[in-house]
Design an enzyme around this catalytic site. Structure first.
Site, mmCIF file in Angstrom:
data_model
loop_
_atom_site.group_PDB
_atom_site.id
_atom_site.type_symbol
_atom_site.label_atom_id
_atom_site.label_comp_id
_atom_site.label_asym_id
_atom_site.label_seq_id
_atom_site.Cartn_x
_atom_site.Cartn_y
_atom_site.Cartn_z
ATOM 1 N N ASN A 106 0.800 -1.227 0.000
ATOM 2 C CA ASN A 106 0.000 0.000 0.000
ATOM 3 C C ASN A 106 0.831 1.275 0.000
ATOM 4 O OD1 ASN A 106 -1.494 -2.122 2.124
ATOM 5 N ND2 ASN A 106 -2.650 -1.495 0.333
ATOM 6 N N VAL A 113 1.023 6.854 -0.375
ATOM 7 C CA VAL A 113 0.299 5.935 0.498
ATOM 8 C C VAL A 113 -1.104 5.698 -0.046
ATOM 9 C CG1 VAL A 113 -0.602 5.596 2.832
ATOM 10 C CG2 VAL A 113 1.588 6.760 2.508
ATOM 11 N N CYS A 114 -1.474 4.424 -0.125
ATOM 12 C CA CYS A 114 -2.824 4.047 -0.550
ATOM 13 C C CYS A 114 -3.626 3.682 0.693
ATOM 14 C CB CYS A 114 -2.759 2.865 -1.510
ATOM 15 S SG CYS A 114 -4.379 2.382 -2.117
ATOM 16 N N LEU A 115 -4.405 4.632 1.151
ATOM 17 C CA LEU A 115 -5.279 4.442 2.301
ATOM 18 C C LEU A 115 -6.608 5.086 1.913
ATOM 19 C CD1 LEU A 115 -5.459 3.485 5.271
ATOM 20 C CD2 LEU A 115 -4.679 5.757 5.943
#
Length: 186
Positions: A106, A113-115
């Site tokens: 992620n 950042v993949c959130l």
């Protein structure tokens, strides 16, 4: 607990002093984003695995967070993130970036950042604590179904043991599939 002076009161005091001294210098107005960030920061109760740092104590909209997971595959690492908050906060999410090159499904090699709450699921009612909890959770349970680093996600989906070995190797500054990573072990 992070203690921060009330920016509004400080601004009013400075304006009174400037008027009393005849300076006539009016300080920059405090934005809604600054007030909201101040509120969020004062309400933070960080676990011992997280720390905030303000390179410029007068700039609450730009700060750093260090996460040191005490369990999971990333245990023993020290991961640094920058938070950049624009004046549209809380209507827009903060920009969060990992400052190290790490092997994580992620987090891409550039530190993005993949959130979900930093993108499509952001809502103004969310606060900085929600973002910090989300970041911490990414180190406990990486999410292979919504990756930025597709190669790491495939490794996690195909063989969890291989993924764990790759995490350990990368945290010590090793290479995975020819890509070298930063040393992040404490």
């Amino acid at each position: 607990m992070l203690k921060i002076w009330s920016m509004k009161q400080q601004q009013q005091q400075q304006q009174k002093e400037a008027a009393a001294n005849g300076d006539g210098v009016v300080k920059k107005k405090v934005t809604a984003a600054q007030i909201r960030v101040q509120k969020d920061l004062t309400e933070l109760s960080l676990p011992s695995t997280m720390k905030t740092h303000f390179p410029n104590p007068d700039d609450l909209l730009n700060f750093e967070v260090t996460i040191e997971p005490d369990e999971g595959m990333y245990q023993g690492g020290r991961f640094n993130f920058t938070f950049k908050i624009n004046n549209n906060f809380p209507h827009e999410p903060p920009k969060v970036k990992c400052t190290q090159k790490i092997y994580h499904p992620n987090i891409d090699l550039d530190g993005n950042v993949c959130l979900n709450i930093l993108r499509e699921d952001w809502k103004p009612v969310l606060n900085l604590n929600a973002v910090l909890v989300g970041l911490q959770y990414l180190f406990l349970e990486p999410n292979a179904s919504d990756p930025l680093n597709k190669e790491a996600a495939l490794d996690l989906q195909r063989n969890r043991d291989v993924f764990k070995r790759n995490v350990r190797n990368s945290m010590r500054g090793g290479a995975v599939s020819g890509e070298s990573f930063d040393v992040v072990t404490k």
